[in-house]
Design a protein around this motif. Structure first.
Motif, PDB file in Angstrom:
ATOM      1  N   PHE A  14       0.838  -1.207   0.000  1.00 44.65           N
ATOM      2  CA  PHE A  14       0.000   0.000   0.000  1.00 44.65           C
ATOM      3  C   PHE A  14       0.872   1.256   0.000  1.00 44.65           C
ATOM      4  O   PHE A  14       0.612   2.205  -0.755  1.00 44.65           O
ATOM      5  N   ILE A  15       1.938   1.248   0.817  1.00 44.42           N
ATOM      6  CA  ILE A  15       2.838   2.405   0.842  1.00 44.42           C
ATOM      7  C   ILE A  15       3.495   2.589  -0.524  1.00 44.42           C
ATOM      8  O   ILE A  15       3.586   3.698  -1.056  1.00 44.42           O
ATOM      9  N   PHE A  16       3.911   1.460  -1.118  1.00 44.87           N
ATOM     10  CA  PHE A  16       4.502   1.523  -2.450  1.00 44.87           C
ATOM     11  C   PHE A  16       3.504   2.073  -3.461  1.00 44.87           C
ATOM     12  O   PHE A  16       3.849   2.867  -4.344  1.00 44.87           O
ATOM     13  N   PHE A  17       2.234   1.688  -3.277  1.00 44.60           N
ATOM     14  CA  PHE A  17       1.184   2.165  -4.180  1.00 44.60           C
ATOM     15  C   PHE A  17       1.016   3.670  -4.093  1.00 44.60           C
ATOM     16  O   PHE A  17       0.830   4.334  -5.115  1.00 44.60           O
ATOM     17  N   ILE A  18       1.105   4.265  -2.882  1.00 47.08           N
ATOM     18  CA  ILE A  18       0.982   5.716  -2.740  1.00 47.08           C
ATOM     19  C   ILE A  18       2.086   6.413  -3.522  1.00 47.08           C
ATOM     20  O   ILE A  18       1.836   7.381  -4.262  1.00 47.08           O
ATOM     21  N   PHE A  19       3.329   5.886  -3.408  1.00 48.29           N
ATOM     22  CA  PHE A  19       4.421   6.530  -4.139  1.00 48.29           C
ATOM     23  C   PHE A  19       4.246   6.382  -5.645  1.00 48.29           C
ATOM     24  O   PHE A  19       4.523   7.311  -6.406  1.00 48.29           O
ATOM     25  N   TYR A  20       3.753   5.204  -6.063  1.00 48.45           N
ATOM     26  CA  TYR A  20       3.497   4.986  -7.489  1.00 48.45           C
ATOM     27  C   TYR A  20       2.460   5.971  -8.018  1.00 48.45           C
ATOM     28  O   TYR A  20       2.626   6.560  -9.099  1.00 48.45           O
ATOM     29  N   TYR A  21       1.408   6.210  -7.205  1.00 52.62           N
ATOM     30  CA  TYR A  21       0.331   7.147  -7.570  1.00 52.62           C
ATOM     31  C   TYR A  21       0.894   8.559  -7.759  1.00 52.62           C
ATOM     32  O   TYR A  21       0.625   9.222  -8.764  1.00 52.62           O
ATOM     33  N   LEU A  22       1.745   8.989  -6.788  1.00 55.58           N
ATOM     34  CA  LEU A  22       2.323  10.335  -6.891  1.00 55.58           C
ATOM     35  C   LEU A  22       3.234  10.442  -8.108  1.00 55.58           C
ATOM     36  O   LEU A  22       3.237  11.464  -8.805  1.00 55.58           O
ATOM     37  N   LYS A  23       3.992   9.371  -8.399  1.00 53.12           N
ATOM     38  CA  LYS A  23       4.878   9.387  -9.565  1.00 53.12           C
ATOM     39  C   LYS A  23       4.063   9.526 -10.843  1.00 53.12           C
ATOM     40  O   LYS A  23       4.410  10.306 -11.735  1.00 53.12           O
ATOM     41  N   GLU A  24       2.962   8.786 -10.927  1.00 46.97           N
ATOM     42  CA  GLU A  24       2.112   8.888 -12.113  1.00 46.97           C
ATOM     43  C   GLU A  24       1.528  10.284 -12.246  1.00 46.97           C
ATOM     44  O   GLU A  24       1.424  10.822 -13.355  1.00 46.97           O
ATOM     45  N   LEU A  25       1.149  10.909 -11.093  1.00 51.52           N
ATOM     46  CA  LEU A  25       0.597  12.263 -11.133  1.00 51.52           C
ATOM     47  C   LEU A  25       1.603  13.246 -11.708  1.00 51.52           C
ATOM     48  O   LEU A  25       1.288  14.042 -12.604  1.00 51.52           O
ATOM     49  N   SER A  68      -7.430   7.853 -13.991  1.00 56.72           N
ATOM     50  CA  SER A  68      -7.458   9.288 -14.229  1.00 56.72           C
ATOM     51  C   SER A  68      -6.108   9.936 -14.030  1.00 56.72           C
ATOM     52  O   SER A  68      -5.855  11.004 -14.562  1.00 56.72           O
ATOM     53  N   MET A  69      -5.228   9.303 -13.234  1.00 60.21           N
ATOM     54  CA  MET A  69      -3.944   9.926 -12.959  1.00 60.21           C
ATOM     55  C   MET A  69      -2.840   9.465 -13.901  1.00 60.21           C
ATOM     56  O   MET A  69      -1.768  10.032 -13.881  1.00 60.21           O
ATOM     57  N   THR A  70      -3.068   8.428 -14.718  1.00 59.75           N
ATOM     58  CA  THR A  70      -2.010   8.014 -15.633  1.00 59.75           C
ATOM     59  C   THR A  70      -1.993   8.936 -16.845  1.00 59.75           C
ATOM     60  O   THR A  70      -3.012   9.511 -17.203  1.00 59.75           O
ATOM     61  N   PRO A  71      -0.844   9.079 -17.513  1.00 56.09           N
ATOM     62  CA  PRO A  71      -0.737  10.047 -18.621  1.00 56.09           C
ATOM     63  C   PRO A  71      -1.691   9.737 -19.766  1.00 56.09           C
ATOM     64  O   PRO A  71      -1.715   8.622 -20.278  1.00 56.09           O
TER      65      PRO A  71
END
Lengths: 115, 95, 114
Positions: A14-25, A68-71
């Motif tokens: 889950f923590i890794f997922f948060i960072f992945y989400y921010l990176k995609e943003l 929605s957050m992916t390019p």
């Protein structure tokens, strides 16, 4: 013991997922900033239907937000049976490639974490 | 206005104010000429983000951190406003 | 030193917001404008709040800035989803050179339970 290990692995994912989400943003913001600033108009927009295999409601919400957050993609609508999601894509050169990318990268990640 | 900040930060504050004001005027243009109603709802979203930015720059310029409460309220209320507008659009076409 | 980093975050955030505003004026239809708003404007707000929480080292500022960041991240995609759905249901005109539209004519209303 096995249960505890499973919970710990899930929290780390889950923590890794948060960072992945921010990176995609950040990545998608840079992409769209580049598209807006450069004057040439190469966009090929389209609305694509993608099948969804997730059962859990939380997982579906996370999946729609991540789309929605992916390019270059934006989730638009969903049918009442929660089996298909409609995505607005900015660069639709090849439909099958786009669907494969969504299914293999994003849905697999969501499936590992939320189900 | 005399700012009590270092020169770099002062430049950043004035530059950010300038950018955000230009952004507000662009939103005003789309609000006046937007062909359909959803275009204007999109402008509401943009103006909310811009006013969060304006509040942040004002906090840094004056040191009054109380105004962050306003940013929290705006971030919550705009979501409600968006959902309400979307429901209203769908209901209007059904009649 | 912290001033330089905060100034960098402020300028980057305000530039992202300006880019989102230019996109709202320039792009060709509602859905493309939604792309600009939901990505660039959210990232701009997040960067500016990072600048505030770098400059003011207080618990209350950090908690409130974190609240705004979480709200923006969670609610911006949902709001754009709802508006895009409503715009497509009310048959808003689409821009030029669309490749395909597989939502056209599909009924996605949830049936009434009553």
């Amino acid at each position: 013991m096995k249960k505890l290990l499973d919970i710990i692995v899930r929290i780390f994912r889950f923590i890794f997922f948060i960072f992945y989400y921010l990176k995609e943003l950040v990545l998608s913001s840079l992409f769209i900033a580049y598209d807006i600033i450069t004057p040439k108009d190469l966009m090929k927009p389209g609305i694509v239907e993608v099948p969804v295999d997730l059962k859990n409601d939380t997982a579906i919400i996370a999946f729609a937000n991540l789309i929605s957050m992916t390019p270059g993609s934006l989730s638009m609508d969903m049918n009442p049976e929660k089996t298909k999601i409609y995505i607005h894509a900015m660069y639709l050169h090849d439909k099958q490639e786009f669907v494969d990318k969504i299914k293999n990268e994003l849905e697999k990640k969501i499936h590992q974490i939320f189900e | 206005m005399e700012l009590q900040t270092s020169p770099v930060l002062t430049f950043a504050i004035y530059f950010s104010f300038f950018n955000l004001t230009i952004g507000l005027f662009m939103g005003l243009y789309r609000l006046l000429t937007g062909p359909t109603l959803p275009d204007r709802i999109v402008v509401m979203d943009l103006v909310a983000s811009l006013s969060i930015g304006l509040i942040v720059v004002y906090i840094i310029a004056t040191g009054q951190t109380v105004f962050l409460n306003v940013a929290v309220a705006i971030a919550l209320l705009v979501f409600m406003g968006n959902i309400a507008f979307a429901k209203y659009l769908i209901r209007r076409i059904k009649k | 030193m912290i001033d330089w980093i905060a100034a960098f975050f402020l300028i980057a955030g305000s530039l992202f917001m300006l880019v989102a505003a230019i996109g709202v004026v320039k792009l060709s239809d509602v859905y493309m404008r939604m792309h600009a708003i939901t990505k660039a404007a959210s990232l701009g707000a997040i960067l500016m709040l990072v600048a505030v929480s770098l400059l003011y080292v207080q618990w209350i500022v950090w908690i409130e800035a974190l609240m705004v960041v979480v709200f923006v991240i969670l609610t911006a995609p949902i709001a754009s989803h709802m508006i895009a759905k409503a715009a497509h249901k009310t048959n808003m005109p689409k821009g030029p050179n669309y490749v395909m539209d597989e939502l056209e004519g599909v009924d996605t209303d949830i049936p009434d339970k009553a």
